[in-house]
Design a protein around this motif. Structure first.
Motif, short mmCIF file in Angstrom:
data_model
loop_
_atom_site.label_atom_id
_atom_site.label_comp_id
_atom_site.label_asym_id
_atom_site.label_seq_id
_atom_site.Cartn_x
_atom_site.Cartn_y
_atom_site.Cartn_z
N CYS A 192 19.66 -21.61 -3.70
CA CYS A 192 19.32 -20.24 -4.13
C CYS A 192 19.82 -19.99 -5.54
O CYS A 192 21.01 -20.13 -5.82
N ALA A 193 18.89 -19.63 -6.44
CA ALA A 193 19.27 -19.30 -7.82
C ALA A 193 19.59 -17.81 -7.93
O ALA A 193 20.73 -17.42 -8.15
N LEU A 238 10.06 -21.06 -3.37
CA LEU A 238 9.70 -19.72 -3.84
C LEU A 238 10.10 -19.54 -5.30
O LEU A 238 11.24 -19.78 -5.66
N GLY A 239 9.14 -19.06 -6.11
CA GLY A 239 9.44 -18.68 -7.48
C GLY A 239 9.95 -17.26 -7.49
O GLY A 239 11.15 -16.99 -7.51
N ALA A 240 9.02 -16.31 -7.48
CA ALA A 240 9.38 -14.89 -7.39
C ALA A 240 8.61 -14.23 -6.26
O ALA A 240 8.33 -13.06 -6.30
N GLY A 241 8.28 -15.00 -5.25
CA GLY A 241 7.49 -14.48 -4.15
C GLY A 241 8.33 -14.03 -2.98
O GLY A 241 9.56 -14.06 -3.00
N GLU A 242 7.64 -13.61 -1.92
CA GLU A 242 8.30 -13.15 -0.70
C GLU A 242 7.68 -13.86 0.50
O GLU A 242 6.48 -13.80 0.71
N LEU A 300 14.95 -21.30 -3.64
CA LEU A 300 14.65 -19.94 -4.09
C LEU A 300 14.91 -19.79 -5.58
O LEU A 300 15.98 -20.16 -6.07
N GLY A 301 13.92 -19.21 -6.28
CA GLY A 301 14.13 -18.81 -7.66
C GLY A 301 14.61 -17.38 -7.67
O GLY A 301 15.77 -17.08 -7.41
#
Length: 204
Positions: free
Chosen positions: A200-201, A162-166, A181-182
């Motif tokens: 997780c970032a 995931l970049g900035a998604g859900e 996770l971004g």
């Protein structure tokens, strides 16, 4: 990382992000790359297969047995529902580019919002119909600034980037799970039977 130029505007409570390019656009926090919002779309679509622009009526997309799903979504909404038979189907509402094809037992689904404006409220929606009793060995999900909803997900292994998604999966049954996770959000409810690896970032 090479960044696209962007302008963030707020008008009447609506947020819009205007880009001059989809390629390699993403988020940095404290110098750390958190992932691409739009993903690198230069290589996203396979030129050997048909793709669709605009509305797509419900269409069957497989002839052979499917044992792996490879999903790439950027700035679109994907909902997974039960198929009425043993085949996979796809449909899409709104503008944007969609590609869905089967190759060597792998079903590829790729969707990208049309144009250069990302609004909070989008009518872009892709629906993938999956057979209830399908035996998926692997699910691979790459999600930019989009959304994926999946009920009763079942697979021997799953990888989520995931970049900035859900990404939301309920009533899931998964063996090994790997999540990167971004600035995104990942919610998986159900049974996890194997190894779990989460990087997780700045996401949840």
């Amino acid at each position: 990382e090479k960044m696209a130029k962007a302008v963030l505007e707020v008008t009447d409570g609506k947020v819009e992000l205007r880009l001059n390019s989809w390629t390699d656009f993403g988020i940095h926090i404290n110098g750390r790359w958190l992932g691409s919002l739009g993903m690198n779309t230069e290589d996203m679509f396979d030129r050997d297969y048909e793709d669709w622009d605009g509305e797509v009526e419900k269409t069957r997309i497989n002839e052979e047995e499917i044992n792996k799903l490879d999903i790439q979504i950027s700035c679109s909404s994907l909902v997974i529902k039960d198929s009425v038979d043993e085949f996979f189907y796809i449909e899409k509402k709104g503008e944007g580019k969609l590609q869905a094809y089967e190759e060597d037992g792998v079903l590829y689904v790729k969707a990208l919002l049309s144009g250069s404006v990302i609004g909070v409220k989008q009518e872009e929606k892709v629906t993938l119909y999956v057979p209830k009793n399908v035996d998926l060995h692997m699910i691979s999900v790459e999600l930019g600034a989009g959304e994926i909803e999946w009920n009763a997900l079942k697979a021997d292994a799953m990888k989520v980037d995931l970049g900035a998604g859900e990404f939301v999966a309920k009533n899931a049954e998964v063996g090994d799970l790997e999540v990167s996770l971004g600035a995104g959000e990942c919610l998986i409810q159900g049974k996890l039977k194997g190894d779990v690896n989460v990087d997780c970032a700045a996401g949840d």
